[in-house]
Design a protein around this motif. Sequence first.
Motif, PDB file in Angstrom:
ATOM      1  N   GLY A 115       0.782  -1.173   0.023  1.00 27.93           N
ATOM      2  CA  GLY A 115       0.057  -0.059  -0.028  1.00 27.93           C
ATOM      3  C   GLY A 115       0.768   1.373   0.016  1.00 27.93           C
ATOM      4  O   GLY A 115       1.858   1.365  -0.652  1.00 27.93           O
ATOM      5  N   PHE A 116       0.336   2.290   0.810  1.00 28.75           N
ATOM      6  CA  PHE A 116       1.020   3.475   0.658  1.00 28.75           C
ATOM      7  C   PHE A 116       2.200   3.531   1.509  1.00 28.75           C
ATOM      8  O   PHE A 116       2.369   2.977   2.434  1.00 28.75           O
ATOM      9  N   GLU A 120       2.513   9.198   1.073  1.00 33.76           N
ATOM     10  CA  GLU A 120       1.376   8.903   0.154  1.00 33.76           C
ATOM     11  C   GLU A 120       0.105   8.776   0.981  1.00 33.76           C
ATOM     12  O   GLU A 120      -0.954   9.139   0.629  1.00 33.76           O
ATOM     13  N   TRP A 124      -3.174  11.022   0.877  1.00 37.75           N
ATOM     14  CA  TRP A 124      -4.701  10.603   0.549  1.00 37.75           C
ATOM     15  C   TRP A 124      -5.500  10.968   1.737  1.00 37.75           C
ATOM     16  O   TRP A 124      -6.751  11.240   1.496  1.00 37.75           O
ATOM     17  N   TYR A 333      -8.730   4.042  -2.260  1.00 44.84           N
ATOM     18  CA  TYR A 333      -7.166   3.857  -1.983  1.00 44.84           C
ATOM     19  C   TYR A 333      -6.743   3.530  -3.191  1.00 44.84           C
ATOM     20  O   TYR A 333      -5.790   4.015  -3.615  1.00 44.84           O
ATOM     21  N   ARG A 337      -3.736   5.383  -5.314  1.00 41.95           N
ATOM     22  CA  ARG A 337      -2.228   4.806  -5.241  1.00 41.95           C
ATOM     23  C   ARG A 337      -1.894   5.056  -6.751  1.00 41.95           C
ATOM     24  O   ARG A 337      -0.667   5.084  -7.070  1.00 41.95           O
TER      25      ARG A 337
END
Length: 361
Positions: A115-116, A120, A124, A333, A337
Amino acid sequence: MDRRTFIRAAATGAAGTAALAAPAIAQDRQVVKMVTTWPKNFPGLGTGAQRLADRITQVSEGRIEVKLFAAGELVPAFESFDAVSSGAAEMYHAPDYYWQGKHKAFNFFSGVPMGFTCQELNSWIRFGGGQELWDELAGQFNVKCEMTGNTGAQMGGWFRNPITSIDDMKGLKIRIPGLGGEVMRQIGASAVALPGGEIFPALQSGAIDAVEWVGPYNDLAFGFYKILKNYMYPGFQEGGSGIALGMNKGWWDALSETDQAVIRSCCAAELDIMLSEFNYQNSVALNTLLTEHGVQLHRYPDDVLKELAAASENVVAEVGSGDPMSERVYASYKDFRKLIAGWSRLSEQAYLDTRDANLEL
């Protein structure tokens, strides 16, 4: 903190919930309770919670005096969410993926495999619609959340032997919680969820073969190098693990706009400080592990990372399906991304690749 203290802290406090009372209020001054999932003074995380509590108290000029209770002092670690949701405490300090049993979408607001990164995730939450979705999700449980910390990218874990192929991981009993554990199960490992205080004894007894915890800062403190010498990277499971300040929504809504702004500002400040601390301490601790304790650093082979990435996508997609809230969070999400990955690749990733290729560091 030694391991015995951790175990004692985690094991006590089950009877404390009933004794909690509403905040003491006198002449616009409140004494509120922050419960945490960390042992008292646990490096980086427990100390970060205390730093946040002290900052809110100071910046509010004592209007909101935050009294911190470590795991087990008022409620057990994993009852922190319920204590705040019910109003027995006003605040908790924890990563929200601990609450996936309440709703699986909570995972996205802390960290999911592949994921982030921290930067990041913050983007978000603050600008990509994440905070609004988080407010909606947590509000269903009478909770209001703000991001207040991050441990940064984590390591891949400690092993008795280096991982050279995906077959080396099959059958291994590894301590790894949450969605990272689900990924390990998909590729044939046996994932075990253990609280921090039980990890070292489990390694000593042979109950587990390998362990994923956080990174060098906390791993050095727990002494995993005394048993395992092979340290793998990168950590596919958490690229930037967000820490939340969860607050009772009724209590939050009753605050003045000024005091809400105070808390938001304090959370933003602690988010920056915690990440800075982990980056510094991880750098120092990694050097200590390599130069003083004979630890061997190994990168996961590309084919292993490819299989871990594929399994991660399957696990995260499953978490993002099945109910409308999860589907909306997952869609947001995934879209973000894809959007931010292009910039991350051209900016920080390209810069670091260039620096590493052209300088002796």
